[in-house]
Design a protein around this motif. Structure first.
Motif, PDB file in Angstrom:
ATOM      1  N   ILE A  56       0.859  -1.187   0.000  1.00 30.96           N
ATOM      2  CA  ILE A  56       0.000   0.000   0.000  1.00 30.96           C
ATOM      3  C   ILE A  56       0.891   1.232   0.000  1.00 30.96           C
ATOM      4  O   ILE A  56       1.772   1.365   0.851  1.00 30.96           O
ATOM      5  CB  ILE A  56      -0.926   0.011   1.225  1.00 30.96           C
ATOM      6  N   SER A  57       0.655   2.131  -0.945  1.00 32.91           N
ATOM      7  CA  SER A  57       1.432   3.371  -0.987  1.00 32.91           C
ATOM      8  C   SER A  57       0.711   4.526  -0.305  1.00 32.91           C
ATOM      9  O   SER A  57       1.353   5.493   0.114  1.00 32.91           O
ATOM     10  CB  SER A  57       1.767   3.749  -2.433  1.00 32.91           C
ATOM     11  N   ASP A  58      -0.625   4.433  -0.178  1.00 33.25           N
ATOM     12  CA  ASP A  58      -1.355   5.539   0.436  1.00 33.25           C
ATOM     13  C   ASP A  58      -2.753   5.093   0.862  1.00 33.25           C
ATOM     14  O   ASP A  58      -3.394   4.319   0.154  1.00 33.25           O
ATOM     15  CB  ASP A  58      -1.480   6.702  -0.568  1.00 33.25           C
ATOM     16  N   VAL A  59      -3.190   5.595   2.018  1.00 36.60           N
ATOM     17  CA  VAL A  59      -4.559   5.410   2.493  1.00 36.60           C
ATOM     18  C   VAL A  59      -5.046   6.765   2.966  1.00 36.60           C
ATOM     19  O   VAL A  59      -4.387   7.412   3.784  1.00 36.60           O
ATOM     20  CB  VAL A  59      -4.645   4.410   3.676  1.00 36.60           C
ATOM     21  N   THR A  60      -6.173   7.214   2.442  1.00 35.68           N
ATOM     22  CA  THR A  60      -6.736   8.497   2.856  1.00 35.68           C
ATOM     23  C   THR A  60      -8.202   8.334   3.225  1.00 35.68           C
ATOM     24  O   THR A  60      -8.872   7.403   2.766  1.00 35.68           O
ATOM     25  CB  THR A  60      -6.633   9.563   1.746  1.00 35.68           C
ATOM     26  N   ILE A  61      -8.678   9.265   4.068  1.00 35.01           N
ATOM     27  CA  ILE A  61     -10.094   9.323   4.434  1.00 35.01           C
ATOM     28  C   ILE A  61     -10.663  10.612   3.873  1.00 35.01           C
ATOM     29  O   ILE A  61     -10.076  11.680   4.023  1.00 35.01           O
ATOM     30  CB  ILE A  61     -10.279   9.319   5.963  1.00 35.01           C
ATOM     31  N   ASP A  62     -11.828  10.492   3.261  1.00 36.63           N
ATOM     32  CA  ASP A  62     -12.572  11.660   2.763  1.00 36.63           C
ATOM     33  C   ASP A  62     -13.970  11.611   3.317  1.00 36.63           C
ATOM     34  O   ASP A  62     -14.542  10.531   3.425  1.00 36.63           O
ATOM     35  CB  ASP A  62     -12.632  11.654   1.232  1.00 36.63           C
ATOM     36  N   PRO A  63     -14.565  12.726   3.667  1.00 32.85           N
ATOM     37  CA  PRO A  63     -13.983  14.063   3.677  1.00 32.85           C
ATOM     38  C   PRO A  63     -12.996  14.231   4.832  1.00 32.85           C
ATOM     39  O   PRO A  63     -13.029  13.470   5.803  1.00 32.85           O
ATOM     40  CB  PRO A  63     -15.190  14.978   3.848  1.00 32.85           C
ATOM     41  N   THR A  64     -12.135  15.241   4.714  1.00 27.93           N
ATOM     42  CA  THR A  64     -11.124  15.466   5.744  1.00 27.93           C
ATOM     43  C   THR A  64     -11.662  16.256   6.931  1.00 27.93           C
ATOM     44  O   THR A  64     -11.045  16.246   7.994  1.00 27.93           O
ATOM     45  CB  THR A  64      -9.906  16.191   5.157  1.00 27.93           C
TER      46      THR A  64
END
Length: 175
Positions: A56-64
């Motif tokens: 995994i290169s990136d994990v993000t949550i939206d909305p911030t």
């Protein structure tokens, strides 16, 4: 000469890693030449290409900046060099406590409140697990209350009436 699963795959010093897959068998045949004569071919031992777990290169949550009625969505960027299908395991944490939710979506109506810190840990897997990766942390912001229902008295005022406004029904506040 390189052989992959018994078939000729190359005639150079190196075998391109993009041409091989997990589970294939690799063998090298080397023939020596001293400028005058050629030796008999020498065969290497057979190597079986091992699995490489996804990364995994990136994990993000939206909305911030989520409010209490929002859904949080985890977005994952991952790669599997073996080109195997990747599955994901999600572990959500709200206020430092692991949630029971295991999908890529966390529902604010049921799972978090104003002021909660939220992050998700994601593990990518093909036939074996890669390293778990944490997302960014988001903090749930205040959700303004909805407008209350108002009643004006008298309903049909004249210029001589005092106008009175009363709250007929309180507005819900999701927080």
């Amino acid at each position: 000469r390189w052989f992959v699963d018994g078939s000729l795959a190359g005639r150079t010093e190196r075998l391109d890693g993009d041409t091989i897959r997990r589970g294939q068998q690799i063998q090298l045949e080397v023939t020596l030449f001293d400028g005058k004569s050629t030796s008999e071919p020498y065969l290497s031992n057979i190597l079986t290409v091992a699995n490489t777990p996804p990364v995994i290169s990136d994990v993000t949550i939206d909305p911030t900046d989520p409010a209490t009625e929002d859904e949080l969505v985890a977005t994952v960027k991952a790669r599997d060099v073996d080109r195997d299908p990747i599955t994901y395991t999600y572990e959500w944490y709200v206020g430092g406590v692991k949630s029971s939710e295991t999908s890529e979506i966390l529902d604010g109506i049921t799972d978090f409140d104003k002021g909660d810190s939220v992050y998700v840990t994601v593990t990518a897997s093909d036939t074996e697990d890669g390293a778990p990766v944490n997302s960014n942390t988001v903090v749930v912001v205040n959700t303004p209350p909805e407008a209350p229902e108002l009643v004006f008295t008298p309903a049909e005022p004249t210029s001589e009436d005092d106008l009175v406004c009363e709250v007929d029904a309180q507005a819900p506040d999701l927080d």
